[in-house]
Design a protein around this motif. Structure first.
Motif, PDB file in Angstrom:
ATOM      1  N   ASP A   1      -4.554   2.266 -16.518  1.00  0.00           N
ATOM      2  CA  ASP A   1      -3.314   3.051 -16.448  1.00  0.00           C
ATOM      3  C   ASP A   1      -2.316   2.415 -15.481  1.00  0.00           C
ATOM      4  N   ARG A   2      -2.812   1.877 -14.381  1.00  0.00           N
ATOM      5  CA  ARG A   2      -1.906   1.187 -13.438  1.00  0.00           C
ATOM      6  C   ARG A   2      -1.285  -0.028 -14.132  1.00  0.00           C
ATOM      7  N   GLU A   3      -2.092  -0.739 -14.911  1.00  0.00           N
ATOM      8  CA  GLU A   3      -1.581  -1.925 -15.630  1.00  0.00           C
ATOM      9  C   GLU A   3      -0.449  -1.517 -16.577  1.00  0.00           C
ATOM     10  N   GLU A   4      -0.666  -0.412 -17.314  1.00  0.00           N
ATOM     11  CA  GLU A   4       0.348   0.040 -18.270  1.00  0.00           C
ATOM     12  C   GLU A   4       1.587   0.558 -17.530  1.00  0.00           C
ATOM     13  N   ASN A   5       1.360   1.249 -16.417  1.00  0.00           N
ATOM     14  CA  ASN A   5       2.480   1.710 -15.579  1.00  0.00           C
ATOM     15  C   ASN A   5       3.367   0.521 -15.191  1.00  0.00           C
ATOM     16  N   ILE A   6       2.716  -0.530 -14.692  1.00  0.00           N
ATOM     17  CA  ILE A   6       3.465  -1.701 -14.210  1.00  0.00           C
ATOM     18  C   ILE A   6       4.119  -2.447 -15.387  1.00  0.00           C
TER      19      ILE A   6
ATOM     20  N   PRO B   1       2.221  10.172   5.047  1.00  0.00           N
ATOM     21  CA  PRO B   1       3.225  11.243   4.929  1.00  0.00           C
ATOM     22  C   PRO B   1       2.856  12.340   3.923  1.00  0.00           C
ATOM     23  N   LYS B   2       2.038  11.991   2.915  1.00  0.00           N
ATOM     24  CA  LYS B   2       1.688  13.011   1.913  1.00  0.00           C
ATOM     25  C   LYS B   2       0.269  13.533   2.095  1.00  0.00           C
ATOM     26  N   GLY B   3      -0.423  13.075   3.125  1.00  0.00           N
ATOM     27  CA  GLY B   3      -1.803  13.534   3.369  1.00  0.00           C
ATOM     28  C   GLY B   3      -2.802  13.012   2.346  1.00  0.00           C
ATOM     29  N   LEU B   4      -2.409  11.986   1.589  1.00  0.00           N
ATOM     30  CA  LEU B   4      -3.279  11.509   0.500  1.00  0.00           C
ATOM     31  C   LEU B   4      -4.455  10.669   1.004  1.00  0.00           C
ATOM     32  N   TYR B   5      -4.229   9.903   2.093  1.00  0.00           N
ATOM     33  CA  TYR B   5      -5.345   9.125   2.657  1.00  0.00           C
ATOM     34  C   TYR B   5      -6.424  10.078   3.172  1.00  0.00           C
TER      35      TYR B   5
ATOM     36  N   VAL C   1       9.874   7.618 -12.115  1.00  0.00           N
ATOM     37  CA  VAL C   1       9.143   7.044 -13.253  1.00  0.00           C
ATOM     38  C   VAL C   1       7.843   7.786 -13.551  1.00  0.00           C
ATOM     39  N   ARG C   2       7.072   8.088 -12.497  1.00  0.00           N
ATOM     40  CA  ARG C   2       5.781   8.742 -12.763  1.00  0.00           C
ATOM     41  C   ARG C   2       5.935  10.240 -13.105  1.00  0.00           C
ATOM     42  N   PHE C   3       7.154  10.766 -12.985  1.00  0.00           N
ATOM     43  CA  PHE C   3       7.407  12.132 -13.463  1.00  0.00           C
ATOM     44  C   PHE C   3       8.185  12.116 -14.780  1.00  0.00           C
TER      45      PHE C   3
ATOM     46  N   GLY D   1       5.988   1.475   3.254  1.00  0.00           N
ATOM     47  CA  GLY D   1       7.429   1.430   3.520  1.00  0.00           C
ATOM     48  C   GLY D   1       8.236   0.851   2.367  1.00  0.00           C
ATOM     49  N   LYS D   2       7.630   0.776   1.184  1.00  0.00           N
ATOM     50  CA  LYS D   2       8.334   0.209   0.015  1.00  0.00           C
ATOM     51  C   LYS D   2       9.593   0.995  -0.319  1.00  0.00           C
ATOM     52  N   SER D   3       9.435   2.309  -0.456  1.00  0.00           N
ATOM     53  CA  SER D   3      10.567   3.128  -0.907  1.00  0.00           C
ATOM     54  C   SER D   3      11.663   3.165   0.153  1.00  0.00           C
TER      55      SER D   3
ATOM     56  N   LEU E   1       0.819  -1.215   0.000  1.00  0.00           N
ATOM     57  CA  LEU E   1       0.000   0.000   0.000  1.00  0.00           C
ATOM     58  C   LEU E   1       0.851   1.262   0.000  1.00  0.00           C
ATOM     59  N   SER E   2       0.229   2.370  -0.369  1.00  0.00           N
ATOM     60  CA  SER E   2       0.905   3.664  -0.233  1.00  0.00           C
ATOM     61  C   SER E   2       1.223   3.876   1.252  1.00  0.00           C
ATOM     62  N   GLY E   3       2.452   4.243   1.548  1.00  0.00           N
ATOM     63  CA  GLY E   3       2.860   4.476   2.940  1.00  0.00           C
ATOM     64  C   GLY E   3       3.259   3.210   3.677  1.00  0.00           C
TER      65      GLY E   3
ATOM     66  N   PHE F   1       6.589   0.170  -6.385  1.00  0.00           N
ATOM     67  CA  PHE F   1       5.276   0.611  -6.893  1.00  0.00           C
ATOM     68  C   PHE F   1       4.191  -0.155  -6.143  1.00  0.00           C
ATOM     69  N   ILE F   2       3.048   0.492  -5.944  1.00  0.00           N
ATOM     70  CA  ILE F   2       1.961  -0.207  -5.247  1.00  0.00           C
ATOM     71  C   ILE F   2       1.676  -1.521  -5.968  1.00  0.00           C
ATOM     72  N   SER F   3       1.609  -1.446  -7.300  1.00  0.00           N
ATOM     73  CA  SER F   3       1.278  -2.622  -8.143  1.00  0.00           C
ATOM     74  C   SER F   3       0.169  -3.452  -7.490  1.00  0.00           C
ATOM     75  N   PRO F   4      -1.041  -2.882  -7.459  1.00  0.00           N
ATOM     76  CA  PRO F   4      -2.114  -3.478  -6.638  1.00  0.00           C
ATOM     77  C   PRO F   4      -2.734  -4.753  -7.211  1.00  0.00           C
TER      78      PRO F   4
ATOM     79  N   ALA G   1     -12.512   8.615  -5.023  1.00  0.00           N
ATOM     80  CA  ALA G   1     -11.104   9.019  -4.919  1.00  0.00           C
ATOM     81  C   ALA G   1     -10.234   8.087  -5.761  1.00  0.00           C
ATOM     82  N   GLY G   2     -10.657   6.856  -5.915  1.00  0.00           N
ATOM     83  CA  GLY G   2      -9.846   5.872  -6.653  1.00  0.00           C
ATOM     84  C   GLY G   2      -8.515   5.635  -5.967  1.00  0.00           C
ATOM     85  N   PHE G   3      -8.492   5.798  -4.638  1.00  0.00           N
ATOM     86  CA  PHE G   3      -7.225   5.669  -3.901  1.00  0.00           C
ATOM     87  C   PHE G   3      -7.100   4.256  -3.323  1.00  0.00           C
TER      88      PHE G   3
HETATM   89  N1  LIG Z   1      -5.336   7.132  -6.705  1.00  0.00           N
HETATM   90  C1  LIG Z   1      -4.150   6.810  -6.164  1.00  0.00           C
HETATM   91  N2  LIG Z   1      -3.969   5.583  -5.600  1.00  0.00           N
HETATM   92  C2  LIG Z   1      -2.774   5.283  -5.069  1.00  0.00           C
HETATM   93  N3  LIG Z   1      -1.701   6.122  -5.035  1.00  0.00           N
HETATM   94  C3  LIG Z   1      -1.846   7.336  -5.584  1.00  0.00           C
HETATM   95  C4  LIG Z   1      -3.071   7.739  -6.164  1.00  0.00           C
HETATM   96  N4  LIG Z   1      -2.928   9.008  -6.626  1.00  0.00           N
HETATM   97  C5  LIG Z   1      -1.662   9.395  -6.349  1.00  0.00           C
HETATM   98  N5  LIG Z   1      -1.018   8.394  -5.717  1.00  0.00           N
HETATM   99  C6  LIG Z   1       0.411   8.488  -5.321  1.00  0.00           C
HETATM  100  O1  LIG Z   1       1.115   7.747  -6.317  1.00  0.00           O
HETATM  101  C7  LIG Z   1       1.896   6.700  -5.719  1.00  0.00           C
HETATM  102  C8  LIG Z   1       1.539   5.337  -6.313  1.00  0.00           C
HETATM  103  O2  LIG Z   1       2.014   5.249  -7.605  1.00  0.00           O
HETATM  104  P1  LIG Z   1       2.367   3.830  -8.213  1.00  0.00           P
HETATM  105  O3  LIG Z   1       2.975   4.091  -9.556  1.00  0.00           O
HETATM  106  O4  LIG Z   1       3.168   3.068  -7.245  1.00  0.00           O
HETATM  107  O5  LIG Z   1       0.909   3.175  -8.358  1.00  0.00           O
HETATM  108  S1  LIG Z   1       0.489   1.872  -9.158  1.00  0.00           S
HETATM  109  O6  LIG Z   1       1.503   0.833  -8.923  1.00  0.00           O
HETATM  110  O7  LIG Z   1       0.399   2.203 -10.582  1.00  0.00           O
HETATM  111  O8  LIG Z   1      -0.832   1.482  -8.621  1.00  0.00           O
HETATM  112  C9  LIG Z   1       1.582   6.710  -4.242  1.00  0.00           C
HETATM  113  O9  LIG Z   1       2.856   6.855  -3.683  1.00  0.00           O
HETATM  114  P2  LIG Z   1       3.470   5.882  -2.582  1.00  0.00           P
HETATM  115  O10 LIG Z   1       2.928   6.434  -1.334  1.00  0.00           O
HETATM  116  O11 LIG Z   1       4.932   6.120  -2.749  1.00  0.00           O
HETATM  117  O12 LIG Z   1       3.107   4.457  -2.832  1.00  0.00           O
HETATM  118  C10 LIG Z   1       0.747   7.928  -3.972  1.00  0.00           C
HETATM  119  O13 LIG Z   1       1.519   8.877  -3.336  1.00  0.00           O
END
Ligand SMILES: Nc1ncnc2c1ncn2[C@@H]1O[C@H](COP(=O)(O)OS(=O)(=O)O)[C@@H](OP(=O)(O)O)[C@H]1O
Ligand SMILES: Nc1ncnc2c1ncn2[C@@H]1O[C@H](COP(=O)(O)OP(=O)(O)O)[C@@H](O)[C@H]1O
Length: 207
Positions: free
Chosen positions: A78-83, A146-150, A45-47, A18-20, A14-16, A104-107, A163-165
């Motif tokens: 898009d996640r599939e293509e990213n991975i 850490p990024k306030g995204l949740y 990569v995503r930039f 501890g992968k990185s 999951l995001s956060g 990468f989350i690679s869910p 949110a698609g999070f």
């Molecule tokens: N909708 C949504 N869902 C999940 N994460 C999101 C989203 N939007 C932006 N982010 C931020 O992008 C990081 C995840 O990118 P990834 O390339 O690892 O995602 S994926 O593998 O394609 O699913 C992830 O970073 P990490 O916290 O480093 O995992 C998030 O900060």
């Protein structure tokens, strides 16, 4: 020349989770031991290769149409293509003899399985592919946030917006048989580094 066999270390969680943190600490540990290692993550990569439409129009001069065709966001497709692209790049790094670390989350299980398969189809024989599940519970990731995204995602969902999070209103499919599992809620990063180094040593990849 490198005195090492290349391999891909695929960190998923999951995001956060501890992968990185783990990938970077491992990269440092490998380099300190004289191995070549490089980490691919969202920051590089995503930039770049997998930049989203906004980055492509604002900084790369893409038309909106091109940016929408080639830019990647967070839909399942898009996640599939990213991975897929990350897998192909990691495979090239591993084929060149490096340790490619991917964070990468690679869910989706099928996308991670496809990444493994890409490594099997190398012209010089299968390249080692080691899946590391960073298994940190959602509530810990969400507390760290850490990024306030949740927080942002919960707020969107609370007001009826999608949110698609990942972990909030988008799926995460845990690996069924990863080579390694690391619990970054209970274990310090140094323990994760030892775990992975131990595995590489046991597989004869650190000679
Ligand atoms: N909708 C949504 N869902 C999940 N994460 C999101 C989203 N939007 C932006 N982010 C931020 O992008 C990081 C995840 O990118 P990834 O390339 O690892 O995602 S994926 O593998 O394609 O699913 C992830 O970073 P990490 O916290 O480093 O995992 C998030 O900060
Ligand atoms: N093993 C660990 N123990 C305690 N905190 C950790 C550990 N690994 C990572 N963290 C912390 O968790 C947060 C998220 O880590 P990060 O590596 O950025 O996660 P991810 O790359 O999965 O999004 C950071 O604040 C980091 O310092």
């Amino acid at each position: 020349m490198f005195k090492q066999t290349g391999a891909t270390l695929w960190f998923t969680g999951l995001s956060g989770s501890g992968k990185s943190t783990l990938a970077m600490a491992l990269e440092r540990a490998l380099v300190q031991r004289g191995h070549l290692a490089y980490t691919l993550d969202g920051d590089n990569v995503r930039f770049g290769l997998n930049a989203g439409p906004k980055i492509l129009t604002e900084t790369r001069g893409y038309s909106e149409d091109q940016a929408n065709r080639f830019g990647l966001g967070f839909s399942a497709a898009d996640r599939e293509e990213n991975i897929r692209r990350v897998s192909e790049v990691a495979k090239l790094f591993a084929d060149a003899g490096l340790f490619a670390l991917t964070s990468f989350i690679s869910p989706y299980r099928k996308d991670r399985d496809a990444a493994r398969k890409i490594h099997d189809q190398n012209k010089t024989g299968a390249l080692p592919f080691i899946e590391v599940f960073v298994n940190t519970p959602l509530d810990t990731c969400e507390k760290r946030d850490p990024k306030g995204l949740y927080k942002q995602a919960r707020a969107a969902v609370a007001t009826g917006r999608a949110a698609g999070f990942t972990g909030v209103d988008d799926p995460y499919e845990p690996p069924l048989s990863p080579e390694l599992t690391f619990d970054a809620a209970a274990q310090p990063v140094e323990q994760g580094v030892e775990l992975v180094l131990g595995h590489l040593e046991a597989k004869g990849l650190l000679t």
